[in-house]
Design a protein around this motif. Structure first.
Motif, mmCIF file in Angstrom:
data_model
loop_
_atom_site.group_PDB
_atom_site.id
_atom_site.type_symbol
_atom_site.label_atom_id
_atom_site.label_comp_id
_atom_site.label_asym_id
_atom_site.label_seq_id
_atom_site.Cartn_x
_atom_site.Cartn_y
_atom_site.Cartn_z
ATOM 1 N N VAL A 1 49.083 -27.222 -7.261
ATOM 2 C CA VAL A 1 49.948 -26.125 -6.828
ATOM 3 C C VAL A 1 50.113 -25.091 -7.946
ATOM 4 O O VAL A 1 50.022 -23.881 -7.705
ATOM 5 C CB VAL A 1 51.312 -26.661 -6.345
ATOM 6 N N VAL A 2 50.323 -25.557 -9.160
ATOM 7 C CA VAL A 2 50.483 -24.629 -10.290
ATOM 8 C C VAL A 2 49.196 -23.845 -10.514
ATOM 9 O O VAL A 2 49.217 -22.611 -10.666
ATOM 10 C CB VAL A 2 50.907 -25.385 -11.570
ATOM 11 N N LEU A 3 48.047 -24.532 -10.524
ATOM 12 C CA LEU A 3 46.773 -23.843 -10.749
ATOM 13 C C LEU A 3 46.454 -22.854 -9.635
ATOM 14 O O LEU A 3 45.993 -21.741 -9.901
ATOM 15 C CB LEU A 3 45.637 -24.861 -10.900
ATOM 16 N N SER A 4 46.715 -23.241 -8.393
ATOM 17 C CA SER A 4 46.444 -22.309 -7.292
ATOM 18 C C SER A 4 47.432 -21.141 -7.322
ATOM 19 O O SER A 4 47.068 -20.006 -6.985
ATOM 20 C CB SER A 4 46.465 -23.018 -5.941
ATOM 21 N N GLY A 5 48.653 -21.396 -7.751
ATOM 22 C CA GLY A 5 49.618 -20.304 -7.896
ATOM 23 C C GLY A 5 49.186 -19.309 -8.958
ATOM 24 O O GLY A 5 49.252 -18.090 -8.756
ATOM 25 N N ILE A 6 48.713 -19.828 -10.088
ATOM 26 C CA ILE A 6 48.216 -18.947 -11.147
ATOM 27 C C ILE A 6 47.003 -18.157 -10.651
ATOM 28 O O ILE A 6 46.887 -16.954 -10.909
ATOM 29 C CB ILE A 6 47.881 -19.767 -12.416
ATOM 30 N N ALA A 7 46.118 -18.830 -9.915
ATOM 31 C CA ALA A 7 44.944 -18.139 -9.364
ATOM 32 C C ALA A 7 45.372 -17.025 -8.410
ATOM 33 O O ALA A 7 44.835 -15.908 -8.458
ATOM 34 C CB ALA A 7 44.036 -19.136 -8.644
ATOM 35 N N GLU A 8 46.343 -17.299 -7.541
ATOM 36 C CA GLU A 8 46.791 -16.281 -6.590
ATOM 37 C C GLU A 8 47.466 -15.110 -7.294
ATOM 38 O O GLU A 8 47.250 -13.949 -6.902
ATOM 39 C CB GLU A 8 47.720 -16.896 -5.546
ATOM 40 N N ILE A 9 48.251 -15.387 -8.313
ATOM 41 C CA ILE A 9 48.875 -14.298 -9.068
ATOM 42 C C ILE A 9 47.792 -13.446 -9.733
ATOM 43 O O ILE A 9 47.832 -12.207 -9.669
ATOM 44 C CB ILE A 9 49.867 -14.851 -10.109
ATOM 45 N N THR A 10 46.820 -14.098 -10.342
ATOM 46 C CA THR A 10 45.735 -13.376 -11.007
ATOM 47 C C THR A 10 44.945 -12.530 -10.010
ATOM 48 O O THR A 10 44.657 -11.352 -10.267
ATOM 49 C CB THR A 10 44.799 -14.374 -11.723
ATOM 50 N N LEU A 11 44.594 -13.109 -8.876
ATOM 51 C CA LEU A 11 43.834 -12.375 -7.864
ATOM 52 C C LEU A 11 44.666 -11.234 -7.271
ATOM 53 O O LEU A 11 44.138 -10.145 -7.020
ATOM 54 C CB LEU A 11 43.353 -13.322 -6.764
ATOM 55 N N GLY A 12 45.948 -11.477 -7.051
ATOM 56 C CA GLY A 12 46.812 -10.421 -6.531
ATOM 57 C C GLY A 12 46.898 -9.249 -7.491
ATOM 58 O O GLY A 12 46.777 -8.083 -7.095
ATOM 59 N N LEU A 13 47.090 -9.554 -8.769
ATOM 60 C CA LEU A 13 47.140 -8.483 -9.772
ATOM 61 C C LEU A 13 45.808 -7.748 -9.859
ATOM 62 O O LEU A 13 45.775 -6.524 -10.026
ATOM 63 C CB LEU A 13 47.534 -9.054 -11.136
ATOM 64 N N ALA A 14 44.707 -8.484 -9.749
ATOM 65 C CA ALA A 14 43.390 -7.847 -9.793
ATOM 66 C C ALA A 14 43.215 -6.885 -8.620
ATOM 67 O O ALA A 14 42.706 -5.768 -8.783
ATOM 68 C CB ALA A 14 42.293 -8.908 -9.787
ATOM 69 N N LEU A 15 43.652 -7.292 -7.432
ATOM 70 C CA LEU A 15 43.566 -6.397 -6.273
ATOM 71 C C LEU A 15 44.439 -5.158 -6.454
ATOM 72 O O LEU A 15 44.087 -4.066 -6.004
ATOM 73 C CB LEU A 15 43.973 -7.135 -4.994
ATOM 74 N N LEU A 16 45.573 -5.328 -7.109
ATOM 75 C CA LEU A 16 46.496 -4.210 -7.302
ATOM 76 C C LEU A 16 46.069 -3.270 -8.421
ATOM 77 O O LEU A 16 46.367 -2.072 -8.367
ATOM 78 C CB LEU A 16 47.905 -4.743 -7.590
ATOM 79 N N ALA A 17 45.373 -3.780 -9.419
ATOM 80 C CA ALA A 17 45.144 -2.975 -10.620
ATOM 81 C C ALA A 17 43.685 -2.704 -10.978
ATOM 82 O O ALA A 17 43.405 -1.702 -11.626
ATOM 83 C CB ALA A 17 45.826 -3.651 -11.813
ATOM 84 N N LEU A 18 42.778 -3.552 -10.599
ATOM 85 C CA LEU A 18 41.389 -3.410 -11.043
ATOM 86 C C LEU A 18 40.521 -2.724 -9.990
ATOM 87 O O LEU A 18 39.539 -3.290 -9.503
ATOM 88 C CB LEU A 18 40.804 -4.780 -11.413
ATOM 89 N N HIS A 19 40.875 -1.510 -9.657
ATOM 90 C CA HIS A 19 40.174 -0.807 -8.579
ATOM 91 C C HIS A 19 38.709 -0.555 -8.904
ATOM 92 O O HIS A 19 37.866 -0.536 -8.017
ATOM 93 C CB HIS A 19 40.892 0.499 -8.237
ATOM 94 N N ARG A 20 38.390 -0.365 -10.167
ATOM 95 C CA ARG A 20 36.997 -0.137 -10.549
ATOM 96 C C ARG A 20 36.138 -1.367 -10.253
ATOM 97 O O ARG A 20 34.945 -1.259 -9.997
ATOM 98 C CB ARG A 20 36.931 0.210 -12.032
ATOM 99 N N TRP A 21 36.741 -2.532 -10.285
ATOM 100 C CA TRP A 21 36.040 -3.797 -10.069
ATOM 101 C C TRP A 21 36.312 -4.366 -8.685
ATOM 102 O O TRP A 21 36.139 -5.558 -8.455
ATOM 103 C CB TRP A 21 36.455 -4.795 -11.147
ATOM 104 N N ARG A 22 36.723 -3.524 -7.749
ATOM 105 C CA ARG A 22 37.187 -4.004 -6.449
ATOM 106 C C ARG A 22 36.152 -4.825 -5.683
ATOM 107 O O ARG A 22 36.505 -5.763 -4.984
ATOM 108 C CB ARG A 22 37.709 -2.858 -5.600
ATOM 109 N N VAL A 23 34.868 -4.493 -5.807
ATOM 110 C CA VAL A 23 33.847 -5.245 -5.074
ATOM 111 C C VAL A 23 33.780 -6.682 -5.598
ATOM 112 O O VAL A 23 33.810 -7.638 -4.820
ATOM 113 C CB VAL A 23 32.484 -4.531 -5.160
ATOM 114 N N ALA A 24 33.709 -6.845 -6.908
ATOM 115 C CA ALA A 24 33.666 -8.198 -7.488
ATOM 116 C C ALA A 24 34.958 -8.956 -7.193
ATOM 117 O O ALA A 24 34.929 -10.154 -6.874
ATOM 118 C CB ALA A 24 33.435 -8.114 -8.994
ATOM 119 N N VAL A 25 36.077 -8.265 -7.273
ATOM 120 C CA VAL A 25 37.362 -8.900 -6.965
ATOM 121 C C VAL A 25 37.387 -9.318 -5.492
ATOM 122 O O VAL A 25 37.849 -10.411 -5.154
ATOM 123 C CB VAL A 25 38.541 -7.965 -7.309
#
Length: 156
Positions: free
Chosen positions: A60-84
């Motif tokens: 649960v902790v690892l998947s939560g960290i993964a979801e937070i990381t992926l959520g932030l990537a979707l919100l902030a890493l627009h240049r890398w949106r395809v890979a994200v």
């Protein structure tokens, strides 16, 4: 580049619906990740299949960290949106066996207390994959790259 060679496929042009979809999915994942680590931690632990060889809390902790990381990537890493987008889609595929396990074992959690409600949740998991690929333009980019390769092969 010569006239006989088509240009490389560029990342797809952003449309407002895709951008809003990407931001909404990012916010959804960010909230889901935070809930994994805080107020829904016990409910998520109940959903970890017994065949996973790790402690449910660690999963649960690892998947939560993964979801937070992926959520932030979707919100902030627009240049890398395809890979994200591909990464988020792969994450949704990776957690699908847990959703299947919840259905098969009839595990009640998050108000999913019937086969019908758990089955509806299963039906929505592929939609999350499609949402990630559509909102980030990942699928469109893959198709445009394939078209460029085909035209290069045909031009030889």
């Amino acid at each position: 580049m010569t006239l006989s060679q088509p240009p490389e496929a560029a990342p797809p042009v952003r449309s407002m619906p895709r951008l809003l979809g990407q931001l909404a999915l990012g916010a959804f994942l960010l909230l889901a990740g935070i809930s994994h680590l805080t107020f829904n931690r016990d409910a998520f632990q109940a959903q970890v299949p017994s065949w996973v060889p790790l402690e449910p809390d660690l999963v649960v902790v690892l998947s939560g960290i993964a979801e937070i990381t992926l959520g932030l990537a979707l919100l902030a890493l627009h240049r890398w949106r395809v890979a994200v987008g591909w990464t988020v889609a792969a994450f949704f595929v990776a957690i699908f066996p847990g959703n299947i396990s919840q259905f098969v074992t009839a595990t009640d959690s998050f108000g999913l207390n019937s086969d019908l409600s758990r089955g509806i949740r299963l039906a929505f998991q592929p939609l999350l994959v499609l949402w990630a690929l559509w909102a980030t333009g990942a699928w469109r980019y893959r198709r445009s790259r394939a078209a460029v390769r085909r035209s290069r092969i045909a031009g030889r």
